[in-house]
Enzyme design. Structure first.
Site, mmCIF file in Angstrom:
data_model
loop_
_atom_site.group_PDB
_atom_site.id
_atom_site.type_symbol
_atom_site.label_atom_id
_atom_site.label_comp_id
_atom_site.label_asym_id
_atom_site.label_seq_id
_atom_site.Cartn_x
_atom_site.Cartn_y
_atom_site.Cartn_z
ATOM 1 N N GLU A 17 -4.260 21.454 -19.467
ATOM 2 C CA GLU A 17 -4.088 20.559 -18.313
ATOM 3 C C GLU A 17 -4.514 19.133 -18.654
ATOM 4 O O GLU A 17 -5.547 18.916 -19.298
ATOM 5 C CB GLU A 17 -4.896 21.103 -17.134
ATOM 6 C CG GLU A 17 -4.083 21.308 -15.888
ATOM 7 C CD GLU A 17 -2.942 22.309 -16.028
ATOM 8 O OE1 GLU A 17 -1.773 21.872 -16.136
ATOM 9 O OE2 GLU A 17 -3.202 23.514 -16.018
ATOM 10 N N THR A 19 -3.322 17.271 -20.757
ATOM 11 C CA THR A 19 -3.196 17.003 -22.195
ATOM 12 C C THR A 19 -1.866 16.305 -22.487
ATOM 13 O O THR A 19 -1.689 15.742 -23.553
ATOM 14 C CB THR A 19 -3.254 18.321 -22.985
ATOM 15 O OG1 THR A 19 -2.384 19.260 -22.353
ATOM 16 C CG2 THR A 19 -4.663 18.878 -23.037
ATOM 17 N N GLY A 105 4.157 20.594 -2.997
ATOM 18 C CA GLY A 105 2.719 20.280 -2.946
ATOM 19 C C GLY A 105 1.852 21.384 -3.499
ATOM 20 O O GLY A 105 0.659 21.420 -3.244
ATOM 21 N N GLY A 107 1.806 22.197 -6.863
ATOM 22 C CA GLY A 107 1.565 22.018 -8.299
ATOM 23 C C GLY A 107 2.499 22.870 -9.135
ATOM 24 O O GLY A 107 2.180 23.231 -10.261
ATOM 25 N N ASP A 155 6.092 18.901 -17.120
ATOM 26 C CA ASP A 155 6.853 19.552 -16.052
ATOM 27 C C ASP A 155 8.351 19.431 -16.299
ATOM 28 O O ASP A 155 9.118 20.380 -16.119
ATOM 29 C CB ASP A 155 6.527 18.908 -14.697
ATOM 30 C CG ASP A 155 5.051 18.963 -14.388
ATOM 31 O OD1 ASP A 155 4.321 19.665 -15.117
ATOM 32 O OD2 ASP A 155 4.623 18.301 -13.433
ATOM 33 N N TYR A 204 -4.754 11.802 -9.271
ATOM 34 C CA TYR A 204 -4.140 12.007 -10.599
ATOM 35 C C TYR A 204 -4.171 10.690 -11.367
ATOM 36 O O TYR A 204 -4.583 10.632 -12.533
ATOM 37 C CB TYR A 204 -2.700 12.509 -10.431
ATOM 38 C CG TYR A 204 -2.020 12.851 -11.735
ATOM 39 C CD1 TYR A 204 -2.000 14.172 -12.198
ATOM 40 C CD2 TYR A 204 -1.407 11.883 -12.509
ATOM 41 C CE1 TYR A 204 -1.388 14.494 -13.389
ATOM 42 C CE2 TYR A 204 -0.795 12.192 -13.703
ATOM 43 C CZ TYR A 204 -0.778 13.502 -14.135
ATOM 44 O OH TYR A 204 -0.167 13.821 -15.334
HETATM 45 C C1 GLA Z 1 1.021 17.349 -13.266
HETATM 46 C C2 GLA Z 1 1.792 16.348 -14.105
HETATM 47 C C3 GLA Z 1 1.885 16.819 -15.552
HETATM 48 C C4 GLA Z 1 0.513 17.212 -16.105
HETATM 49 C C5 GLA Z 1 -0.237 18.102 -15.127
HETATM 50 C C6 GLA Z 1 -1.657 18.337 -15.551
HETATM 51 O O1 GLA Z 1 1.719 18.533 -13.170
HETATM 52 O O2 GLA Z 1 3.085 16.150 -13.598
HETATM 53 O O3 GLA Z 1 2.499 15.826 -16.347
HETATM 54 O O4 GLA Z 1 -0.218 16.067 -16.453
HETATM 55 O O5 GLA Z 1 -0.252 17.570 -13.821
HETATM 56 O O6 GLA Z 1 -1.683 19.086 -16.715
#
Ligand code: GLA
Length: 350
Positions: A17, A19, A105, A107, A155, A204
């Protein structure tokens, strides 16, 4: 032009996460929840968006700015499509219909899936093509530049390229990846904590700024690739130092998890997941007490490992449990945490 269609799955990140904007590794997997879009070009500047998740259709314009509305990713995707030539000539905009069962929302990359699916649909036009890595890069630009979310590329790569039954061991610095088979003996279960989060809410971005401070100190873009001792011994403020320590150790844990999956060593996978949660809680400070409690219960009730997944500050956890044990484990977990709910489970083909 006729109606163009494409699909994209949601994704869960098994480990790794924050990274992906620090030069490191991630290990996402495609979920079975996902979305499907139908895209119809228009010759004016309007955008008409229908979504199975919202009662009211959205009427937007191709020149709109980000407004905080659920249809923003559509506007951003179409603007990007124009920039890269997926909409051109007499076509100036498009209508989009979305059918989705990815909870927003949570994740689980609902926004990345929507943007990627729209770009993929437009790229299926018989006069156009664009490879999926390019589409992932375009989609990240929409998040970074249009939506104002300074996210990495995990993502977009995951929803554009991951395949069911595997995890994507992705090197986010070189955009190289390996598809690693998921275990057949265990499954990775995604549970929503009931706390919703938005990457646009600023937390974030705050983490990104703290990582940038650490990057400036070490003179690198790739915090994940620094040596542990180098970071431990650095004369750096406490907050950026903690963020850098998370990045270095989390990157190592992704490699541990990849090796564990390849060797079928579920105990090692579970330990890496548990250690990752502790690091996200204590070093990256992206968890919440309710999520810590949910993760702790998941393990107490029999998971080999469990952790928060995604951007943090809410959303989902992912837990590794033995196949065949889900019903009892889940019933006990949801009883203890009534605001949480089951989302999906992924595993290898039997
Ligand atoms: C979100 C962001 C990703 C990543 C994660 C954390 O999903 O969109 O790019 O940074 O958080 O790992």
């Amino acid at each position: 032009m006729s109606k163009l269609e494409a699909t994209a799955p949601g994704r869960v990140n098994l480990i790794g996460e924050h990274t992906d904007y620090n030069g490191g590794m991630v290990l996402p997997a495609a979920l079975s929840v996902g979305l499907r879009v139908e895209v119809m070009s228009r010759c004016d500047e309007k955008i008409h968006v229908l979504s199975s998740q919202f009662d009211e259709p959205a009427m937007r314009n191709i020149n709109d700015e980000m407004s905080g509305h659920w249809s923003d990713p559509v506007v951003g995707a179409l603007q990007e499509a124009k920039k890269v030539g997926l909409i051109d000539g007499s076509q100036t905009s498009a209508d989009v219909a979305i059918v989705s069962n990815i909870p927003p929302g949570a994740g689980l990359s609902s926004s990345a899936a929507l943007i990627v699916a729209i770009l993929k649909a437009l790229a299926t036009d018989r006069f156009k093509s664009r490879n999926d890595v390019k589409i992932a890069q375009d989609a990240r630009r929409v998040e970074n530049e249009f939506m104002g979310v300074p996210c990495g590329i995990m993502d977009q790569m995951a929803v554009a390229l991951a395949t069911p039954g595997t995890a994507m061991a992705l090197d986010t610095k070189h955009l190289e990846f390996d598809l690693v088979a998921l275990p057949t003996s265990h499954e990775l279960v995604v549970i929503h904590s009931g706390l919703t989060r938005k990457l646009t809410d600023g937390r974030y971005a705050a983490r990104k700024v703290e990582c940038d401070a650490a990057k400036a100190h070490f003179g690198t873009n790739d915090l994940c690739l620094l040596g542990l001792e180098q970071v431990e011994q650095a004369d750096l403020d406490e907050t950026p130092k903690k963020r850098a320590l998370h990045c270095v150790t989390e990157n190592a844990r992704v490699w541990t998890a990849i090796d564990a999956l390849k060797a079928g060593d579920i105990a090692a996978l579970g330990k890496a997941m548990n250690d990752s949660h502790v690091s996200m809680r204590d070093l990256f400070e992206m968890s919440l007490p309710e999520i810590d409690a949910l993760v702790a219960s998941a393990v107490e009730l029999g998971a080999v490992g469990a952790r928060l997944t995604g951007g943090g500050f809410g959303g989902c956890i992912v837990a590794c449990i033995e196949k065949g044990t889900r019903e009892d484990w889940l019933a006990a977990l949801l009883e203890k945490h009534p605001s949480s709910r089951f989302i999906d489970a992924v595993g290898g083909a039997d």
